[in-house]
Write a protein that holds these residues in place. Structure first.
Motif, PDB file in Angstrom:
ATOM      1  N   GLU A  59      86.643  54.515  47.877  1.00 33.79           N
ATOM      2  CA  GLU A  59      87.777  54.299  47.392  1.00 33.79           C
ATOM      3  C   GLU A  59      87.634  54.053  46.302  1.00 33.79           C
ATOM      4  O   GLU A  59      88.834  53.984  44.879  1.00 33.79           O
ATOM      5  CB  GLU A  59      87.978  53.101  47.999  1.00 33.79           C
ATOM      6  CG  GLU A  59      89.925  52.192  47.387  1.00 33.79           C
ATOM      7  CD  GLU A  59      90.245  51.596  47.960  1.00 33.79           C
ATOM      8  OE1 GLU A  59      91.223  50.697  47.817  1.00 33.79           O
ATOM      9  OE2 GLU A  59      89.514  50.440  49.077  1.00 33.79           O
ATOM     10  N   LYS A  60      86.714  53.326  45.727  1.00 37.52           N
ATOM     11  CA  LYS A  60      86.459  52.581  43.635  1.00 37.52           C
ATOM     12  C   LYS A  60      85.613  54.187  42.955  1.00 37.52           C
ATOM     13  O   LYS A  60      86.116  54.355  42.094  1.00 37.52           O
ATOM     14  CB  LYS A  60      84.963  52.210  43.351  1.00 37.52           C
ATOM     15  CG  LYS A  60      86.164  50.050  44.524  1.00 37.52           C
ATOM     16  CD  LYS A  60      85.390  49.255  43.569  1.00 37.52           C
ATOM     17  CE  LYS A  60      85.540  48.091  44.398  1.00 37.52           C
ATOM     18  NZ  LYS A  60      84.780  46.393  43.969  1.00 37.52           N
ATOM     19  N   GLY A  61      85.234  55.205  44.391  1.00 37.33           N
ATOM     20  CA  GLY A  61      84.591  55.980  43.573  1.00 37.33           C
ATOM     21  C   GLY A  61      83.248  55.890  42.809  1.00 37.33           C
ATOM     22  O   GLY A  61      83.088  56.460  41.510  1.00 37.33           O
ATOM     23  N   ILE A  62      82.478  54.842  44.114  1.00 41.25           N
ATOM     24  CA  ILE A  62      81.429  54.783  43.526  1.00 41.25           C
ATOM     25  C   ILE A  62      79.911  55.017  43.767  1.00 41.25           C
ATOM     26  O   ILE A  62      79.998  54.819  45.102  1.00 41.25           O
ATOM     27  CB  ILE A  62      81.285  53.269  42.309  1.00 41.25           C
ATOM     28  CG1 ILE A  62      82.088  52.992  40.933  1.00 41.25           C
ATOM     29  CG2 ILE A  62      79.565  52.732  42.044  1.00 41.25           C
ATOM     30  CD1 ILE A  62      82.440  51.291  40.914  1.00 41.25           C
ATOM     31  N   LEU A  63      79.182  55.355  42.968  1.00 41.37           N
ATOM     32  CA  LEU A  63      77.920  55.465  43.617  1.00 41.37           C
ATOM     33  C   LEU A  63      76.478  55.287  42.964  1.00 41.37           C
ATOM     34  O   LEU A  63      76.727  55.803  42.186  1.00 41.37           O
ATOM     35  CB  LEU A  63      77.187  57.611  44.131  1.00 41.37           C
ATOM     36  CG  LEU A  63      75.818  57.746  45.020  1.00 41.37           C
ATOM     37  CD1 LEU A  63      76.243  59.261  46.217  1.00 41.37           C
ATOM     38  CD2 LEU A  63      74.673  57.766  44.165  1.00 41.37           C
ATOM     39  N   ILE A  64      76.071  54.297  43.707  1.00 40.82           N
ATOM     40  CA  ILE A  64      74.653  53.704  42.815  1.00 40.82           C
ATOM     41  C   ILE A  64      73.353  53.550  43.607  1.00 40.82           C
ATOM     42  O   ILE A  64      73.403  54.041  44.650  1.00 40.82           O
ATOM     43  CB  ILE A  64      75.086  52.303  42.917  1.00 40.82           C
ATOM     44  CG1 ILE A  64      76.088  51.552  42.455  1.00 40.82           C
ATOM     45  CG2 ILE A  64      74.072  51.465  42.768  1.00 40.82           C
ATOM     46  CD1 ILE A  64      75.977  50.109  42.084  1.00 40.82           C
TER      47      ILE A  64
END
Length: 348
Positions: A59-64
């Motif tokens: 949903e936030k469009g984040i990949l760590i």
């Protein structure tokens, strides 16, 4: 009549059981298709093979990504992504354009070009701060430094300033410049020898593959080292006669043994750190501290060389490191590109 009622009851019960099974299937199935969460690498290789964990928030469009190489050096990289049914798109601002993926229950298979890696779902999300510990800033002052390593002489922080054409002595209590040590070099790195009597001052000029050792109290040159194979970027005194030398030579650092005035000395150990750059070194309590610009690593040197702890200062790049007997100090570059001398909460 009773027989008919009994049959009806059985039919109703069967329908309820079937409904319950359908309801359970409808609630469980979508969960296995959710890509959000933290995943642990189990097999295969993508990129350089050092990815250990990934955390995804669709949903936030984040990949760590959480990295660790074979010597224990860790890192964190966060990306803004767009996630579709079978691809993770990184956009045009990174070297990675797109990951393909297949999600089956608690297994995630990621493909990149011709390579693939498999990850298993973790029960709880990972906290990146537990992977690389953020340090707290206790003191902060702008300094006329550039990309240099620093040192501590027992009472002052030392670092070369091009503006002052000398090595600054900075009071660690007030952060005021107390005096300037005149030098004929333009040292990218300075270090004070760990010695109880008449310590040496080590200096390595920017671009030089040798360092000069002179007596700190008099300035008299004692010796100049042999070539260390690349431009020196960091120096750390282990004990009298032994110094660690970081260079830009293909990721290597050297353990150097001095022979005093008899001969320049020799490289007795060379270690490939498996990453591209070292910006500063310090040796304290039997451990070598390595600053690579983004992170600080605490490394054991015996029985084998290995990074055992990783640190970072959010918003700053660590260019040099020194220890004042209680706390570690850093020459850093901020997001505004200015240089700052920081005292951290890191102790031995």
């Amino acid at each position: 009549m009773k027989t008919i009622q009994f049959i009806v009851i059985i039919l109703v019960a069967s329908m309820c059981i079937r409904c319950n099974k359908d309801d359970n299937a409808n609630t469980i199935a979508p969960e296995t298709k959710i890509i959000d969460g933290s995943w642990e690498h189990t097999s295969g290789i993508i990129l350089d093979g050092s990815i250990k964990f990934i955390t995804i928030d669709k949903e936030k469009g984040i990949l760590i990504m959480l990295f660790e190489n074979e010597l224990g050096f860790r890192g964190i990289q966060q990306y803004n992504v767009t996630i579709n049914e079978n691809s993770i798109n990184f956009g045009a601002t990174t070297e990675i354009s797109e990951f393909g993926y297949v999600l089956e229950k608690n297994e995630l298979k990621i493909t990149f070009r011709s390579n693939a890696a498999t990850f298993k779902r973790l029960d709880t999300d990972l906290d990146p701060d537990n992977w690389v510990k953020p340090l707290t800033i206790l003191q902060n002052a702008a300094v006329p430094f550039k990309d240099i390593d620093i040192a501590f002489d027992g009472s002052s922080i030392l670092g070369y300033s091009e503006e002052d054409a000398g090595i600054l002595k900075i009071n660690p209590e007030t952060l005021a410049i107390e005096s300037v040590i005149v030098t004929t070099l333009a040292p990218k790195s300075v270090e004070i020898e760990k010695s109880n009597t008449n310590p040496l001052l080590f200096q390595a000029s920017s671009g030089s593959n040798t360092f000069r050792a002179s007596f700190y109290n008099t300035g008299e040159t004692f010796y100049t080292s042999i070539s260390n194979g690349g431009s020196i970027t960091g120096l750390a005194s282990e004990k009298s006669g032994y110094i660690w030398v970081a260079t830009d030579n293909d990721e290597y650092i050297n353990r150097y043994k001095s022979n005093g005035s008899l001969s320049p000395g020799e490289i007795i150990q060379q270690i490939d750190l498996k990453f591209n750059s070292v910006n500063g070194l310090d040796f304290q309590g039997g451990y070598l501290y390595v600053a690579d610009g983004q992170y600080l690593y605490k490394c054991q040197i015996v029985p084998e060389f290995k990074a055992i702890k990783s640190y970072r200062i959010p918003g700053y790049s660590m260019k040099g490191v020194a220890f004042d007997g209680t706390n570690f100090w850093f020459n850093t570059q901020g997001e505004d590109n200015a240089f700052y001398l920081l005292k951290s909460d890191l102790t031995l």
